[in-house]
Scaffold this active site. Structure first.
Site, mmCIF file in Angstrom:
data_model
loop_
_atom_site.group_PDB
_atom_site.id
_atom_site.type_symbol
_atom_site.label_atom_id
_atom_site.label_comp_id
_atom_site.label_asym_id
_atom_site.label_seq_id
_atom_site.Cartn_x
_atom_site.Cartn_y
_atom_site.Cartn_z
ATOM 1 N N ASP A 194 0.743 -1.203 -0.221
ATOM 2 C CA ASP A 194 -0.275 0.240 -0.072
ATOM 3 C C ASP A 194 0.896 0.928 -0.334
ATOM 4 O O ASP A 194 1.487 1.402 1.787
ATOM 5 C CB ASP A 194 -0.602 -0.290 1.285
ATOM 6 N N ARG A 196 0.306 4.378 0.125
ATOM 7 C CA ARG A 196 -0.703 5.370 0.624
ATOM 8 C C ARG A 196 -0.353 6.139 1.756
ATOM 9 O O ARG A 196 0.365 5.051 3.319
ATOM 10 C CB ARG A 196 -1.969 5.628 1.086
#
Length: 263
Positions: A194, A196
């Protein structure tokens, strides 16, 4: 070798620890939203004319430094279906060079815990109703819940494809159509699980005067990021979309591999 076999070979290849310079190069490519492949060329005495340079330390500190420069640049009422008393607040200076948006729904009392959702943009799900994910359902259900329960703040974050960008997201979808799950597809493309970050989302809330929060999420990473940003997490609540034959594996993978709080 077929595309599927080549992708599997990449997934099965032994992984070595990348030198710090390589990590910085990959971070630069993530920020630029391009496929993570870089040509590393040693330069001995001086930089050749016309070549742009960036110090590794500056690249690695970029996200945090930008968060400190986050500011509100404009705001206006925008009535929404099911939530007519809504205001869009646009922020600039945070994650990357992109604008971010907070939708203030109703009249939340910022002196008390405020209902909050962090929603990463999903063009396919939010706009077109893709059956491959539950993003559109989560977005609309969160807005409706806030409108019917004293208001709240929905942060709409420009982090398409778990931070990898739309082009790479569609590339990952192509791999998923060949049998790879969502995280393996990203790994084959060279991305982490991920990409983010959510620290800047905490700064957005603080600029709105929000200090105590009730968070609508299934993702424990968002909860820890908001607490690390200095917000008081009063409670967290699950938000689920419709399950179908196209997204059931995706939901199970998020639960089993990323620890999302899903039954």
């Amino acid at each position: 070798m077929t595309l599927a076999a080549d992708a599997q070979a990449r997934l099965d290849a032994p992984v070595a620890v990348a030198p710090s310079l390589y990590e910085s190069a990959l971070q630069l490519l993530r920020l630029a939203h391009v496929l993570p492949a870089a040509l590393i060329v040693p330069i001995e005495d001086q930089t050749p004319p016309g070549l742009l340079t960036a110090r590794a330390a500056n690249v690695n500190a970029f996200r945090g430094e930008r968060n400190g420069r986050l500011r509100i640049v404009n705001r206006a009422p925008v009535p929404l279906e099911g939530a007519p008393d809504s205001e869009f607040v646009v922020f600039r200076g945070g994650e990357g060079l992109r604008d971010q948006v907070a939708i203030v729904i109703g009249q939340p009392n910022i002196r008390e815990p405020v209902t909050v959702r962090l929603h990463s943009a999903c063009l396919t799900g939010d706009l077109f109703g893709s059956l491959k994910c539950d993003c559109g359902d989560q977005l609309r259900r969160a807005a409706r819940h806030m409108a019917e329960n004293g208001g709240g703040v929905l942060l709409y974050l420009d982090q398409e494809g778990r931070g990898n960008g739309l082009a790479n997201k569609i590339h990952a979808y192509s791999l998923q159509s060949r049998g790879f799950d969502t995280f393996d597809a990203d790994e084959i493309l060279g991305f982490e699980e991920d990409g983010r970050t959510f620290g800047f989302a905490g700064e957005m809330l603080k600029l709105l005067g929000v200090t105590q929060i009730r968070v609508m999420t299934n993702n424990p990473t968002k909860l820890s990021a908001l607490e690390a940003a200095g917000l008081v997490l009063v409670s967290d609540h699950r938000i689920v979309g419709r399950k179908n034959n196209h997204n059931i594996r995706y939901l199970a993978t998020k639960r089993d591999r990323a620890g999302h709080l899903l039954d």
